[in-house]
Design a protein around this motif. Structure first.
Motif, PDB file in Angstrom:
ATOM      1  N   PRO A 110    -108.214 -94.531 -19.157  1.00  0.00           N
ATOM      2  CA  PRO A 110    -108.077 -94.009 -20.522  1.00  0.00           C
ATOM      3  C   PRO A 110    -107.029 -94.764 -21.348  1.00  0.00           C
ATOM      4  CG  PRO A 110    -107.231 -92.455 -18.895  1.00  0.00           C
ATOM      5  CD  PRO A 110    -107.966 -93.501 -18.146  1.00  0.00           C
ATOM      6  N   ASP A 111    -105.971 -95.258 -20.701  1.00  0.00           N
ATOM      7  CA  ASP A 111    -104.920 -95.896 -21.506  1.00  0.00           C
ATOM      8  C   ASP A 111    -104.926 -97.411 -21.385  1.00  0.00           C
ATOM      9  OD1 ASP A 111    -104.195 -95.717 -18.884  1.00  0.00           O
ATOM     10  OD2 ASP A 111    -102.067 -95.416 -19.272  1.00  0.00           O
ATOM     11  N   GLY A 112    -106.034 -97.995 -20.962  1.00  0.00           N
ATOM     12  CA  GLY A 112    -106.082 -99.458 -20.955  1.00  0.00           C
ATOM     13  C   GLY A 112    -107.009 -99.994 -19.886  1.00  0.00           C
ATOM     14  N   ASP A 113    -106.963-101.297 -19.726  1.00  0.00           N
ATOM     15  CA  ASP A 113    -107.874-101.995 -18.841  1.00  0.00           C
ATOM     16  C   ASP A 113    -107.195-102.206 -17.491  1.00  0.00           C
ATOM     17  OD1 ASP A 113    -109.704-103.552 -17.650  1.00  0.00           O
ATOM     18  OD2 ASP A 113    -109.749-105.116 -19.179  1.00  0.00           O
ATOM     19  N   GLY A 114    -107.907-101.844 -16.419  1.00  0.00           N
ATOM     20  CA  GLY A 114    -107.375-102.042 -15.080  1.00  0.00           C
ATOM     21  C   GLY A 114    -107.067-103.499 -14.782  1.00  0.00           C
ATOM     22  N   LEU A 115    -107.800-104.396 -15.434  1.00  0.00           N
ATOM     23  CA  LEU A 115    -107.570-105.833 -15.211  1.00  0.00           C
ATOM     24  C   LEU A 115    -106.138-106.222 -15.578  1.00  0.00           C
ATOM     25  CD1 LEU A 115    -110.522-108.085 -16.356  1.00  0.00           C
ATOM     26  CD2 LEU A 115    -109.648-107.668 -14.075  1.00  0.00           C
ATOM     27  N   ALA A 116    -105.604-105.609 -16.638  1.00  0.00           N
ATOM     28  CA  ALA A 116    -104.249-105.935 -17.069  1.00  0.00           C
ATOM     29  C   ALA A 116    -103.262-105.579 -15.958  1.00  0.00           C
ATOM     30  CB  ALA A 116    -103.915-105.177 -18.351  1.00  0.00           C
ATOM     31  N   LEU A 117    -103.502-104.422 -15.341  1.00  0.00           N
ATOM     32  CA  LEU A 117    -102.629-103.990 -14.248  1.00  0.00           C
ATOM     33  C   LEU A 117    -102.719-104.975 -13.081  1.00  0.00           C
ATOM     34  CD1 LEU A 117    -100.831-101.645 -13.171  1.00  0.00           C
ATOM     35  CD2 LEU A 117    -102.885-100.784 -12.059  1.00  0.00           C
ATOM     36  N   LEU A 118    -103.945-105.412 -12.788  1.00  0.00           N
ATOM     37  CA  LEU A 118    -104.165-106.344 -11.682  1.00  0.00           C
ATOM     38  C   LEU A 118    -103.417-107.659 -11.931  1.00  0.00           C
ATOM     39  CD1 LEU A 118    -105.608-107.160  -9.116  1.00  0.00           C
ATOM     40  CD2 LEU A 118    -107.653-107.630 -10.460  1.00  0.00           C
ATOM     41  N   THR A 119    -103.535-108.161 -13.171  1.00  0.00           N
ATOM     42  CA  THR A 119    -102.870-109.415 -13.506  1.00  0.00           C
ATOM     43  C   THR A 119    -101.353-109.280 -13.346  1.00  0.00           C
ATOM     44  OG1 THR A 119    -104.640-109.679 -15.107  1.00  0.00           O
ATOM     45  CG2 THR A 119    -102.832-111.241 -15.253  1.00  0.00           C
ATOM     46  N   GLU A 120    -100.803-108.143 -13.829  1.00  0.00           N
ATOM     47  CA  GLU A 120     -99.359-107.899 -13.658  1.00  0.00           C
ATOM     48  C   GLU A 120     -98.994-107.879 -12.181  1.00  0.00           C
ATOM     49  OE1 GLU A 120     -98.145-104.131 -15.400  1.00  0.00           O
ATOM     50  OE2 GLU A 120     -99.336-104.665 -17.165  1.00  0.00           O
ATOM     51  N   ARG A 152     -94.407 -98.949  -2.781  1.00  0.00           N
ATOM     52  CA  ARG A 152     -95.402 -99.994  -2.522  1.00  0.00           C
ATOM     53  C   ARG A 152     -96.505 -99.521  -1.568  1.00  0.00           C
ATOM     54  NH1 ARG A 152     -92.142-104.852  -3.330  1.00  0.00           N
ATOM     55  NH2 ARG A 152     -91.097-104.283  -5.262  1.00  0.00           N
ATOM     56  N   PRO A 153     -97.705 -99.335  -2.067  1.00  0.00           N
ATOM     57  CA  PRO A 153     -98.783 -98.925  -1.164  1.00  0.00           C
ATOM     58  C   PRO A 153     -99.254-100.125  -0.326  1.00  0.00           C
ATOM     59  CG  PRO A 153     -99.606 -99.153  -3.383  1.00  0.00           C
ATOM     60  CD  PRO A 153     -98.140 -99.454  -3.445  1.00  0.00           C
ATOM     61  N   ASP A 154    -100.052 -99.838   0.679  1.00  0.00           N
ATOM     62  CA  ASP A 154    -100.616-100.920   1.496  1.00  0.00           C
ATOM     63  C   ASP A 154    -101.892-101.456   0.885  1.00  0.00           C
ATOM     64  OD1 ASP A 154     -98.782-100.810   3.840  1.00  0.00           O
ATOM     65  OD2 ASP A 154     -99.484 -98.736   3.819  1.00  0.00           O
ATOM     66  N   LEU A 155    -102.500-100.644   0.025  1.00  0.00           N
ATOM     67  CA  LEU A 155    -103.746-101.083  -0.605  1.00  0.00           C
ATOM     68  C   LEU A 155    -103.905-100.369  -1.941  1.00  0.00           C
ATOM     69  CD1 LEU A 155    -107.096-101.702   1.126  1.00  0.00           C
ATOM     70  CD2 LEU A 155    -107.108-100.189  -0.822  1.00  0.00           C
ATOM     71  N   LEU A 156    -104.403-101.089  -2.897  1.00  0.00           N
ATOM     72  CA  LEU A 156    -104.647-100.493  -4.211  1.00  0.00           C
ATOM     73  C   LEU A 156    -106.145-100.426  -4.445  1.00  0.00           C
ATOM     74  CD1 LEU A 156    -103.757 -99.651  -7.126  1.00  0.00           C
ATOM     75  CD2 LEU A 156    -103.718-102.083  -7.678  1.00  0.00           C
ATOM     76  N   MET A 157    -106.639 -99.223  -4.758  1.00  0.00           N
ATOM     77  CA  MET A 157    -108.038 -99.083  -5.193  1.00  0.00           C
ATOM     78  C   MET A 157    -107.999 -98.855  -6.688  1.00  0.00           C
ATOM     79  SD  MET A 157    -109.899 -96.736  -2.369  1.00  0.00           S
ATOM     80  CE  MET A 157    -111.504 -96.902  -3.080  1.00  0.00           C
ATOM     81  N   LEU A 158    -108.654 -99.733  -7.421  1.00  0.00           N
ATOM     82  CA  LEU A 158    -108.450 -99.758  -8.866  1.00  0.00           C
ATOM     83  C   LEU A 158    -109.764 -99.636  -9.622  1.00  0.00           C
ATOM     84  CD1 LEU A 158    -106.493-100.334 -11.244  1.00  0.00           C
ATOM     85  CD2 LEU A 158    -106.883-102.768 -10.834  1.00  0.00           C
ATOM     86  N   ASP A 159    -109.874 -98.590 -10.443  1.00  0.00           N
ATOM     87  CA  ASP A 159    -111.008 -98.469 -11.366  1.00  0.00           C
ATOM     88  C   ASP A 159    -110.648 -99.267 -12.619  1.00  0.00           C
ATOM     89  OD1 ASP A 159    -113.406 -97.421 -12.515  1.00  0.00           O
ATOM     90  OD2 ASP A 159    -112.162 -96.057 -13.685  1.00  0.00           O
ATOM     91  N   LEU A 160    -111.632 -99.976 -13.171  1.00  0.00           N
ATOM     92  CA  LEU A 160    -111.278-100.875 -14.278  1.00  0.00           C
ATOM     93  C   LEU A 160    -111.165-100.148 -15.613  1.00  0.00           C
ATOM     94  CD1 LEU A 160    -113.307-104.088 -13.443  1.00  0.00           C
ATOM     95  CD2 LEU A 160    -110.899-103.617 -13.050  1.00  0.00           C
ATOM     96  N   GLY A 161    -111.988 -99.126 -15.830  1.00  0.00           N
ATOM     97  CA  GLY A 161    -111.957 -98.445 -17.127  1.00  0.00           C
ATOM     98  C   GLY A 161    -111.044 -97.226 -17.078  1.00  0.00           C
TER      99      GLY A 161
END
Lengths: 244, 400
Positions: free
Chosen positions: A63-73, A52-61
């Motif tokens: 190669p294997d899918g949409d970062g938004l999906a990860l965020l929602t999960e 578990r990190p303390d902070l997630l930096m997330l690019d949305l695009g």
């Protein structure tokens, strides 16, 4: 929070572009953070589950899918701060990310200074005990959240219930941008999320009552195409360096 | 050849119909005496059918009457006159005429339907092609946009992170690193502007339409350019109660920022920049306002005389930047280097593309008192329902 009893905050950087990962890592490590990298959704799911990190930096695009999906999960099991990296002109992406639970976004291309400022602010917020200040001050305005009173230069200010609710939503966001949708749902209810023009009327009203120059607001700022945010300390320079 | 369905049949088509009927008569002639006349009569609708299919309705009807006439003239006794000895042949004529005319009508209708089906098919194919090429264009733009901008973002960031990777850089090297960063950002801005221009000039540009308050738009543009504008005096002349615009907020802010950058670039430090906004009626003052006008004025060097429209054009063609012939061009390039981002030379072309994509217009002129004025006119839509009024309660009473 975890970070408070760890020597260095751990940041998971999810970005498929190696060049961007490299300079972000350099900047964050110079700041004293530990950086984990992931270039794909699959890899970031593993990283998130293992340490578990303390902070997630997330690019949305990715190669294997949409970062938004990860965020929602992620939002189903964790409230960890999430900073989204998005291309500069994709306001729809920013709105989608904020509505999906991102805490803040950084528009590409971004500078190191701006990156570190956002990361520090998010880590500080996450580590701060949950009890919120009951008195907020910006410019000449003081808001007493317990008493539900607002004064400007010591004089009481009359806000309508909706104006007060909007101000409350902006205060609760702690300087981050609140999307139009979030403001409309919070102030008028979920049936009014499409009525963006309500916000134009009410934000103008709030600025007239609270800003010393409502035409050039110093605190209640518009993020075009995204929403609004409340800045407690007036900046005398650009609204957000690097974000048009 | 099948005639063009849109072209009415000419005399040549009638001649061909006549030839067809005569040919049938010639075929029928040797059969006279061996076949029943009624059976010979059955040959003539073939000529009518041919005329209807190949020549159109008019020649087919002509062929029908000619068939009856020739049948009567050559085949029915007494021969070589139109007189009829046996009245039963009148029935044959009537049936022959009815069959021929019906054939003509049916065949002609069939032909019309075939033609219109063909036309529909062609139209559908054209529409399909347009959709495909538009889709290809936007996919191409999106991937170009990503592939150009991502490495430039990395390049700018890497140049900035250079000092973080080791001991502090000597001043000269730090300056070079900063120059790399500034150039990367400038190229990034150029790629962005070019791609946005291409996107806006597509057939149906995507606009994220929203209700926008013009005063809010002006406020946020000035705020985002606060750093650039710090050397100038900015005056706002915004009319009270401006109607709302229906526009893409991000693009409109870009428009104002570009106009502000342009004003700063061509006005010496200490100069005056005025932003005005007002709603203007089309005709009588009594009618609802139809346009929202936003004007950005400066008191700088003004526009090259006679080229007030060309300044929007020249960038599109990729000719030398505006005011390349003006002495203060150097000022702009210094400024570009200083901020490291704006001033791609596409600013005004982009302004026009955005405004036109919204159905508005933009013009530039020199002010009589000196300096340039850029006026953009945006169409005003019917205004939305205002928010429902609030009953004063709770926090209101606390707040008083």
């Amino acid at each position: 929070m975890k970070a408070s009893h760890r020597p260095a905050p751990v940041i998971l950087l999810v970005e498929d572009e190696a060049g961007i990962r490299r300079f972000v890592r350099a900047a964050l490590e110079a700041e004293g953070c530990t950086v984990r990298e992931a270039g794909s959704l699959e890899r970031s799911r593993m990283e998130l589950a293992n340490r578990r990190p303390d902070l997630l930096m997330l690019d949305l695009g990715l190669p294997d899918g949409d970062g938004l999906a990860l965020l929602t999960e992620l939002r189903q099991w964790s409230g960890m701060p999430v900073l989204v990296l998005s291309a500069r002109s994709d306001e729809a992406d920013k709105v989608g990310a904020l509505d999906a639970g991102a805490d803040d976004y950084l528009a590409k291309p971004f500078g190191v200074g701006e990156l570190l400022a956002r990361v520090r602010a998010l880590l500080r917020r996450a580590m701060r005990p949950p009890q919120a200040a009951s008195r907020i001050v910006f410019g000449e305005v003081a808001v007493d959240l317990d008493q539900r009173t607002v004064t400007r230069a010591g004089q009481p200010v009359h806000l309508t219930p909706i104006e007060y609710r909007l101000l409350g939503l902006l205060i609760a966001a702690g300087g981050r941008t609140v999307t139009q949708r979030q403001l409309l749902a919070g102030a008028w209810g979920p049936n009014h999320v499409e009525h963006a023009h309500y916000l134009r009327v009410y934000m103008a009203g709030l600025r007239r009552k609270l800003e010393s120059d409502p035409r050039l607001p110093a605190h209640i700022l518009t993020e075009p195409g995204v929403g609004y945010r409340l800045v407690l300390e007036a900046l005398n320079d650009a609204r957000r360096p690097g974000s048009e | 050849m099948t005639p063009d369905p849109k072209r009415p049949p000419g005399w040549l088509d009638y001649a061909k119909a006549a030839l067809a009927v005569i040919a049938i008569a010639l075929v029928g002639a040797p059969l006279l005496g061996q076949f029943d006349l009624a059976n010979i009569a059955m040959l003539f609708p073939l000529a009518v059918l041919f005329a209807a299919i190949r020549l159109g309705r008019g020649p087919a009807v002509f062929a029908a009457f000619l068939s009856v006439a020739l049948f009567d003239f050559f085949f029915v006794h007494p021969h070589f006159t139109l007189a009829v000895s046996d009245l039963q042949y009148l029935l044959t004529f009537a049936v022959l005429l009815a069959v021929a005319l019906t054939t003509a009508e049916l065949a002609a209708r069939l032909r019309r339907e075939r033609d219109s089906a063909e036309a529909r098919g062609e139209e559908a194919a054209r529409a399909q092609l347009a959709v495909e090429s538009e889709r290809l264009r936007s996919t191409l733009l999106a991937s170009l946009s990503h592939d150009l901008r991502t490495p430039l973002t990395a390049l700018a960031g890497l140049a900035e992170a250079l000092p973080l990777a080791g001991p502090p850089l000597p001043a000269a090297q730090a300056e070079l690193a900063e120059a790399i960063r500034a150039e990367a950002l400038r190229t990034h801005a150029l790629a962005r502007d070019l791609l946005d221009l291409a996107r806006l000039q597509s057939e149906a540009p995507h606009l994220a339409l929203d209700w926008i308050a013009a005063d809010e738009l002006v406020g946020s543009a000035v705020k985002s350019r606060a750093h650039t504008l710090r050397t100038h005096t900015v005056t706002l002349e915004l009319a009270d109660e401006l109607p709302l615009l229906r526009a893409d907020a991000v693009l409109m802010e870009r428009v104002l920022c570009n106009l502000l950058d342009n004003a700063v670039a061509h006005t010496p430090a200490g100069g005056q920049i005025t932003i005005a906004a007002r709603a203007t009626p089309t005709t009588a003052p009594a009618t609802a306002p139809a346009w929202l006008e936003i004007e950005v004025c400066d008191n700088g060097c003004g526009l090259p005389p006679g080229r007030e429209q060309a300044i929007f054009e020249r960038f599109v063609r990729g000719a030398e930047p505006r005011l390349a012939d003006a002495p203060d061009r150097a000022v702009e390039s210094t400024r570009v280097r200083a901020t490291g981002d704006e001033g791609t030379g596409l600013g005004l072309a982009l302004v026009r593309a955005v405004i036109e994509a919204h159905g508005g217009s933009i013009g530039a002129r020199n002010r009589p008192s000196g300096g340039a004025a850029f006026t953009l006119r945006m169409p005003l839509p019917a205004q939305p329902e205002p928010p429902p009024p609030e009953a004063p309660t709770l926090s209101a009473s606390r707040n008083t």
